[in-house]
Scaffold this motif. Sequence first.
Motif, PDB file in Angstrom:
ATOM      1  N   ILE A  19       0.869  -1.180   0.000  1.00  0.00           N
ATOM      2  CA  ILE A  19       0.000   0.000   0.000  1.00  0.00           C
ATOM      3  C   ILE A  19       0.899   1.220   0.000  1.00  0.00           C
ATOM      4  CG2 ILE A  19      -1.803   1.293   1.156  1.00  0.00           C
ATOM      5  CD1 ILE A  19      -2.764  -1.271   2.436  1.00  0.00           C
ATOM      6  N   ASN A  20       0.823   2.006  -1.048  1.00  0.00           N
ATOM      7  CA  ASN A  20       1.662   3.194  -1.125  1.00  0.00           C
ATOM      8  C   ASN A  20       1.153   4.257  -0.159  1.00  0.00           C
ATOM      9  OD1 ASN A  20       2.811   1.680  -3.105  1.00  0.00           O
ATOM     10  ND2 ASN A  20       2.693   3.238  -4.699  1.00  0.00           N
ATOM     11  N   ALA A  21       0.058   4.870  -0.486  1.00  0.00           N
ATOM     12  CA  ALA A  21      -0.484   5.939   0.341  1.00  0.00           C
ATOM     13  C   ALA A  21      -1.840   5.538   0.893  1.00  0.00           C
ATOM     14  CB  ALA A  21      -0.617   7.223  -0.464  1.00  0.00           C
ATOM     15  N   MET A  22      -2.129   6.023   2.079  1.00  0.00           N
ATOM     16  CA  MET A  22      -3.455   5.877   2.670  1.00  0.00           C
ATOM     17  C   MET A  22      -3.882   7.252   3.151  1.00  0.00           C
ATOM     18  SD  MET A  22      -3.260   2.275   4.774  1.00  0.00           S
ATOM     19  CE  MET A  22      -5.023   1.930   4.635  1.00  0.00           C
ATOM     20  N   GLY A  23      -5.179   7.485   3.116  1.00  0.00           N
ATOM     21  CA  GLY A  23      -5.621   8.814   3.520  1.00  0.00           C
ATOM     22  C   GLY A  23      -7.063   8.849   3.948  1.00  0.00           C
ATOM     23  N   TRP A  24      -7.421   9.998   4.455  1.00  0.00           N
ATOM     24  CA  TRP A  24      -8.800  10.263   4.870  1.00  0.00           C
ATOM     25  C   TRP A  24      -9.312  11.491   4.117  1.00  0.00           C
ATOM     26  CZ3 TRP A  24     -11.551   7.057   7.904  1.00  0.00           C
ATOM     27  CH2 TRP A  24     -10.847   6.116   8.659  1.00  0.00           C
ATOM     28  N   TYR A  25     -10.519  11.353   3.585  1.00  0.00           N
ATOM     29  CA  TYR A  25     -11.225  12.439   2.944  1.00  0.00           C
ATOM     30  C   TYR A  25     -12.536  12.634   3.688  1.00  0.00           C
ATOM     31  CZ  TYR A  25      -8.040  12.061  -1.063  1.00  0.00           C
ATOM     32  OH  TYR A  25      -6.932  12.044  -1.877  1.00  0.00           O
ATOM     33  N   ARG A  26     -13.153  13.768   3.466  1.00  0.00           N
ATOM     34  CA  ARG A  26     -14.473  13.991   4.061  1.00  0.00           C
ATOM     35  C   ARG A  26     -15.364  14.753   3.085  1.00  0.00           C
ATOM     36  NH1 ARG A  26     -12.818  18.233   8.915  1.00  0.00           N
ATOM     37  NH2 ARG A  26     -12.418  20.066   7.577  1.00  0.00           N
ATOM     38  N   GLN A  27     -16.649  14.536   3.269  1.00  0.00           N
ATOM     39  CA  GLN A  27     -17.630  15.224   2.436  1.00  0.00           C
ATOM     40  C   GLN A  27     -18.794  15.653   3.299  1.00  0.00           C
ATOM     41  OE1 GLN A  27     -18.973  13.042  -1.020  1.00  0.00           O
ATOM     42  NE2 GLN A  27     -19.593  14.931  -2.048  1.00  0.00           N
ATOM     43  N   ALA A  28     -18.974  16.958   3.389  1.00  0.00           N
ATOM     44  CA  ALA A  28     -20.095  17.522   4.126  1.00  0.00           C
ATOM     45  C   ALA A  28     -21.262  17.715   3.159  1.00  0.00           C
ATOM     46  CB  ALA A  28     -19.689  18.856   4.746  1.00  0.00           C
ATOM     47  N   PRO A  29     -22.482  17.791   3.665  1.00  0.00           N
ATOM     48  CA  PRO A  29     -23.646  17.964   2.786  1.00  0.00           C
ATOM     49  C   PRO A  29     -23.501  19.197   1.906  1.00  0.00           C
ATOM     50  CG  PRO A  29     -24.346  17.395   5.000  1.00  0.00           C
ATOM     51  CD  PRO A  29     -22.876  17.634   5.073  1.00  0.00           C
ATOM     52  N   GLY A  30     -23.724  19.004   0.616  1.00  0.00           N
ATOM     53  CA  GLY A  30     -23.662  20.116  -0.317  1.00  0.00           C
ATOM     54  C   GLY A  30     -22.271  20.557  -0.699  1.00  0.00           C
TER      55      GLY A  30
ATOM     56  N   GLN B 173     -18.044  19.451  -1.870  1.00  0.00           N
ATOM     57  CA  GLN B 173     -17.238  18.441  -2.551  1.00  0.00           C
ATOM     58  C   GLN B 173     -16.407  17.666  -1.535  1.00  0.00           C
ATOM     59  OE1 GLN B 173     -14.949  20.514  -5.580  1.00  0.00           O
ATOM     60  NE2 GLN B 173     -16.484  20.010  -7.122  1.00  0.00           N
ATOM     61  N   ARG B 174     -16.034  16.458  -1.915  1.00  0.00           N
ATOM     62  CA  ARG B 174     -15.149  15.663  -1.075  1.00  0.00           C
ATOM     63  C   ARG B 174     -13.778  16.338  -1.047  1.00  0.00           C
ATOM     64  NH1 ARG B 174     -15.139   9.201  -1.774  1.00  0.00           N
ATOM     65  NH2 ARG B 174     -17.359   9.715  -1.614  1.00  0.00           N
TER      66      ARG B 174
ATOM     67  N   ALA C 133     -19.084  15.664   8.879  1.00  0.00           N
ATOM     68  CA  ALA C 133     -19.037  15.160   7.503  1.00  0.00           C
ATOM     69  C   ALA C 133     -19.027  13.640   7.532  1.00  0.00           C
ATOM     70  CB  ALA C 133     -17.783  15.668   6.787  1.00  0.00           C
ATOM     71  N   VAL C 134     -19.162  13.059   6.363  1.00  0.00           N
ATOM     72  CA  VAL C 134     -18.872  11.638   6.200  1.00  0.00           C
ATOM     73  C   VAL C 134     -17.389  11.520   5.859  1.00  0.00           C
ATOM     74  CG1 VAL C 134     -19.343   9.519   4.918  1.00  0.00           C
ATOM     75  CG2 VAL C 134     -21.209  11.124   5.415  1.00  0.00           C
ATOM     76  N   TYR C 135     -16.686  10.711   6.609  1.00  0.00           N
ATOM     77  CA  TYR C 135     -15.251  10.537   6.426  1.00  0.00           C
ATOM     78  C   TYR C 135     -14.996   9.234   5.682  1.00  0.00           C
ATOM     79  CZ  TYR C 135     -14.165  14.505   9.393  1.00  0.00           C
ATOM     80  OH  TYR C 135     -14.052  15.785   9.901  1.00  0.00           O
TER      81      TYR C 135
END
Length: 118
Positions: free
Chosen positions: A30-41, A43-44, A90-92
């Motif tokens: 696994i090269n990179a791992m990360g966390w993103y989030r997206q709140a209502p309305g 962009q991620r 947000a959704v993570y």
Amino acid sequence: VRLVESGGGLVQAGGSLRLSCAASGIIFSINAMGWYRQAPGKQRELVAAITSGGTANYADSVKGRFTISRDNAKNTVYLQMNSLKPEDTAVYYCNSYARSPMGFSDDWGQGTQVTVSS
């Protein structure tokens, strides 16, 4: 590569949560791992990412409050979130860039909800 997140929930402002994401399947690396989030309305957006060597980068909005780490032996990435703010709600999503028998792939978890109340 299958990614499964855990650790989301409801917390008051100023509180802490720790997210975990475990990768499973036949994984060569696994090269990179990360966390993103997206709140209502919205962009991620990238929250934090970490390379296999441990180099981390963070969104400006979470620097000093969030810490990303990983356990390469367990193919797991963590996100320690402190001093949470309502705007962190947000959704993570967990993300990985990994090599498997199918080649390289960019994979996503199903997401975990984080809600911070004021």
